[in-house]
Design a protein around this motif. Structure first.
Motif, short mmCIF file in Angstrom:
data_model
loop_
_atom_site.label_atom_id
_atom_site.label_comp_id
_atom_site.label_asym_id
_atom_site.label_seq_id
_atom_site.Cartn_x
_atom_site.Cartn_y
_atom_site.Cartn_z
N GLN A 602 0.84 -1.12 -0.03
CA GLN A 602 -0.10 0.00 0.03
C GLN A 602 0.88 1.33 0.00
O GLN A 602 1.95 1.21 0.71
CB GLN A 602 -0.94 -0.21 1.24
N GLN A 603 0.37 2.18 -0.72
CA GLN A 603 1.15 3.58 -0.82
C GLN A 603 0.07 4.56 -0.78
O GLN A 603 -1.03 4.58 -0.85
CB GLN A 603 1.73 3.67 -2.32
N SER A 604 0.78 5.68 -0.13
CA SER A 604 -0.34 6.82 0.16
C SER A 604 0.47 8.10 -0.45
O SER A 604 1.41 8.45 -0.53
CB SER A 604 -0.20 6.88 1.73
N VAL A 605 -0.71 9.01 -0.34
CA VAL A 605 -0.16 10.50 -0.59
C VAL A 605 -0.73 11.54 0.39
O VAL A 605 -1.74 11.03 0.87
CB VAL A 605 -0.69 10.89 -2.12
N PHE A 617 -4.08 9.62 1.43
CA PHE A 617 -5.01 8.99 0.55
C PHE A 617 -4.14 7.99 0.06
O PHE A 617 -3.05 8.13 -0.45
CB PHE A 617 -5.44 10.05 -0.22
N SER A 618 -4.72 6.78 -0.14
CA SER A 618 -3.88 5.53 -0.70
C SER A 618 -4.13 5.80 -2.35
O SER A 618 -5.02 6.28 -2.90
CB SER A 618 -4.75 4.31 -0.28
N ARG A 632 -10.78 12.94 -4.67
CA ARG A 632 -11.32 11.98 -3.61
C ARG A 632 -11.39 12.77 -2.12
O ARG A 632 -11.89 12.37 -1.32
CB ARG A 632 -9.98 10.96 -3.37
N ALA A 633 -10.47 14.07 -2.07
CA ALA A 633 -10.36 14.92 -0.72
C ALA A 633 -11.51 15.90 -1.01
O ALA A 633 -11.82 16.54 -0.12
CB ALA A 633 -9.22 15.53 -0.72
N GLY A 634 -12.39 15.74 -2.04
CA GLY A 634 -13.79 16.80 -1.90
C GLY A 634 -13.41 18.02 -2.41
O GLY A 634 -14.25 18.89 -2.62
#
Length: 832
Positions: A602-605, A617-618, A632-634
């Motif tokens: 799994q990688q995230s930003v 956020f993945s 995805r963050a709205g």
């Protein structure tokens, strides 16, 4: 002239101040005069001479010794009566001299002499501490004064001032307390005066029995029967006697003691013999005759002191000079200075010193002797210690034994008990191996090395076949002292075989070498994977490779095969199919377990700033872009400033040179910091990437919409309304952003350019990290556009240029110098 007088007055004032400062320590050390008996460390010993003490001497009152005395019936102080009995500088004392200086015999300050005396006293004390026997007198915890509650000695000689307690018991009972008067008599009721002075307690008891027998029934036995009435005489109060201690003692003088005190008690109160006093021949003189000789060494060595008699009134304890004193140092239990009697030998000195230490060399002693002209060395063998007589001033050295063995042989290698052995019990090579409990199973007996030390300490190598010695075909080797036998092991002559497991295994590092495991016979692939801890979840189990060395390739062929590769499909439980199971490994096989191509962790930003939802956020797809993460963050908030958005990307520094270059770049360009090395991860750096977020959100998937990576940080700042101006301006400051204002307008609001401003190199840093520079068109500077949140940088010239006036002055000066030099040369040539 006035200046000379002023300097002279200053010198006099300085001299007075210096003298005053030097007298302050002396004033603080003035000792109050002694008007009573001196302290004896817990006991009061009153001096017998008349008059008060004349100032305390060095440390006498502390050691419990009477101070030197003089006739001083008025009790004058030290400031009034000098050490020689004459009046000293009394006028200064009467006038209240504030300096408070101690005065010597001439009434003068003698500070340098005091320091010299202190050094001499210190040297004496060091010498005294080395003398054997001095410590018992220096130890003030040792109290030689007898207690009054001891039983009455039968040989005690009665004198005037003693109190005798006479007890009658059994058939008749009575008690008498009799005081011996100054004439030596005691008065007994019904009996009268009885003379007892000079008699012992036992003699007094017999006299009293004879005197009281007429008045006491049963005091004398009749008809062979014992007396029914018993008589006992004891001491009550004992008298005080005066004894003298003279000669070479620390504090000679007269002392008041109890009549139970001995010569040793008086000697202790006097501080014992000094640095030149005798410890072996201390005389007690009574009525002009020597009645006994006291040897302190007999007390220290044997615990007895036969010559220690009980003192009587006016006895004199005399300590003379030592006649012979020698020193012993080195490895003895008690080194120091020892006084020797005539006839005592070197062995007696060793006994006084407590004997040799454990590592002392006893075979021969070296003695440094002082002759009438020079020094000489005397060697004494051990057999002559009891006959060799020392001379005064001799110095005996006791050295250590040699750090070597006289009968050692050593065996190392493939034997059961390697180590050192005695040559007497291991005279031959075969005996030495037997004492080492034989050879190990891995011993290589075909070649045994014996390292022999020759007489000149060179090493000789002796090689032999031990198997022939065991078979009896060659004679056994006779060993010498310091021989070292080395029996090699078969394993030492073979290369250590290992296998290597690399890749996606749980425990690739078991030994010091990463991934290497010791090879054992019949080891299989499953065994090796089990040693490595099994497969990881990311392992590509269907493609496990075993790389084996090719050992029989044709020599010299260009296409010679150097390795063979075997591939296996391994289950998670480390089992193979029936055809591939139990694959036996060879030494130095290399097992490679690669990572599965479809396995991604799994990688995230991370999103920060003015977005609806912040945080990690993945990454769902490999090609996720900035716009996907923002959606995805709205999306952005109303206060977001997309023009100032930045992307921080972490990249791994792959080499030391790259890290060094990066750090050097960071240090040289502090004004343009687009990245930084992360403190907790020194091999990872962060770089700031300028993005155009407004354009990205308008056209998702466009060229500017970058694909995100693991660890990326997207920062969206709040709406900015200021512009910062830095560098070579008159007043660097932060200016409010104004729509329609250009680059030079913000410079003007900061005071304008300075003389040293490098205008053509000015640049601007935008909020998103992008940088734009000033361009040149003909003779004009074209400055970049300013946006909210920007930073303006105006560099400074390295060196300011010369003004026209300065250039003319410099040129004129150089030309004048050149013309002067030319005229000088022409004039010199004309003279010639």
């Amino acid at each position: 002239m006035n200046r000379i007088k002023l300097v002279s007055r200053r010198k006099h004032i300085f001299s007075y101040l210096l003298c005053f400062l030097l007298t302050i320590p002396a004033f603080s050390q003035v000792t109050a005069p002694t008007t009573g008996p001196a302290s004896t460390g817990g006991q009061t010993q009153a001096p017998t001479q008349s008059g008060n003490t004349r100032g305390t001497t060095q440390g006498n009152s502390q050691q419990g010794v009477p101070t030197n005395q003089t006739n001083n019936p008025q009790g004058k102080t030290n400031a009034q009566v000098g050490n020689d009995g004459n009046a000293t500088d009394g006028q200064n004392a009467q006038e209240g001299n504030d300096q408070g200086q101690n005065v010597d015999d001439q009434g003068k300050v003698n500070r340098g002499t005091t320091n010299a005396l202190s050094a001499a006293e210190e040297a004496k004390q060091v010498l005294r501490n080395k003398i054997y026997g001095y410590s018992i007198f220096a130890n003030k915890n040792f109290n030689p004064i007898p207690e009054f509650q001891i039983s009455t000695p039968t040989n005690y000689i009665v004198g005037s001032g003693d109190q005798l307690n006479v007890y009658l018991y059994n058939y008749a009972e009575a008690t008498f307390e009799l005081l011996v008067n100054r004439d030596g008599f005691v008065t007994i009721p019904k009996v009268g005066n009885v003379y007892v002075a000079g008699r012992t307690i036992e003699e007094v008891r017999k006299i009293l029995i004879d005197k009281l027998a007429r008045f006491t029934p049963g005091l004398i036995g009749n008809g062979g029967q014992t007396a029914q009435t018993k008589l006992m005489v004891t001491l009550g109060e004992v008298r005080t006697i005066k004894a003298y201690v003279s000669g070479e003692v620390i504090n000679p003088g007269s002392y008041e003691l109890t009549s139970l005190s001995s010569a040793f008690n008086a000697l202790y109160l006097a501080g014992g013999p000094n640095e030149i006093g005798s410890f072996r021949d201390i005389r007690v003189v009574r009525a002009g005759k020597v009645i006994t000789h006291l040897d302190i060494y007999d007390f220290l060595s044997n615990g007895k002191i036969d010559g220690d008699v009980r003192l009587q009134d006016n006895d004199n304890v005399i300590v003379g000079y030592y006649l012979k004193r020698v020193e012993i140092d080195g490895l003895v239990k008690r080194p120091g200075l020892f006084e020797m009697k005539p006839g005592e030998t070197l062995q007696d000195l060793i006994n006084y010193a407590g004997g040799f230490s454990d590592k002392a060399y006893r075979g021969r002693l070296k003695i440094e002797r002082i002759t009438s002209t020079e020094r000489r060395i005397v060697d004494v063998p051990e057999a002559q210690y009891g006959q060799f007589e020392l001379l005064t001033g001799d110095l005996v050295h006791v050295e250590t034994v040699l750090d070597r063995f006289e009968n050692i042989v050593t065996i190392e290698g493939a034997v059961m008990r390697p180590g050192n052995y005695a040559l007497e019990n291991s005279a031959t090579l075969k005996q030495l191996v037997e004492n080492a409990q034989g050879l190990r199973e891995d011993a290589f007996v075909g070649r045994v090395n014996v390292l022999r030390t020759r007489t000149d300490l060179t090493i000789e190598n002796i090689s032999l076949n031990f198997a022939d010695i065991l078979n009896g075909t060659v004679p056994d080797l006779i060993l010498n002292r310091l021989d070292q036998v080395v029996i090699p092991s078969k394993f030492e002559m073979a290369q250590s075989a290992v296998i290597t497991v690399e890749g996606e295994v749980n425990n690739p590092k078991i030994t010091e070498n990463e991934g290497q495991f010791a090879y054992t016979s019949n080891m299989t692939l499953e065994d090796a994977l089990l040693l490595a801890g099994g497969l990881k979840e990311s392992a590509y189990a269907s493609e496990v490779e075993v790389v084996r060395r090719k050992r029989n390739s044709p020599a010299g062929a260009a296409n010679a095969q150097i390795a063979e590769v075997y591939k296996f499909n391994v289950d998670r439980d480390l089992t193979l199919n029936s055809n591939e199971s139990n694959f036996v490994l060879f030494p130095f096989d290399q097992i490679i377990v690669r990572k599965s191509p479809n396995y991604v962790e799994q990688q995230s930003v991370f999103l920060e700033g003015e977005v609806l939802v912040t945080g990690p956020f993945s990454i769902i797809n490999k090609n996720d872009k900035i716009s996907d993460i923002i959606n995805r963050a709205g999306g952005l908030t109303e206060l977001a400033y997309p023009e100032g958005a930045t992307l921080l990307r972490r990249t791994v520094v792959t080499s030391l040179q790259e890290a060094t270059d990066y750090l050097a770049e960071e240090a040289s360009e502090q004004s343009i910091k687009e990245g930084r090395i992360i403190g907790d991860q020194p091999n990872v750096k962060e770089e700031s990437i300028g993005i155009k977020l407004k354009s990205i959100l308008k056209n998702p998937g466009s060229f500017e919409d970058l694909v995100v990576q693991e660890g990326d940080i997207i920062r969206v700042p709040k709406r900015l309304e200021t512009v910062q101006v830095n560098g070579a301006v008159l007043y660097p400051t932060t200016v409010k952003y104004g729509k329609g204002l250009n680059f030079t307008d913000y410079i003007s609001q900061s005071g304008g350019f300075t003389v040293s401003s490098l205008r053509k190199s000015s640049y601007i840093k935008y909020p998103n990290g992008n940088i734009d520079r000033t361009r040149r068109f003909l003779f004009f500077n074209v400055y970049p556009k300013v946006e909210p949140g920007s930073e303006l940088f105006i560099p400074q010239r390295a060196a300011p240029s010369l003004t026209p006036q300065q250039a003319i002055q410099t040129t004129t000066g150089i030309l004048s110098s050149v013309m002067t030099l030319v005229v000088t040369i022409l004039a010199f040539r004309t003279i010639q």
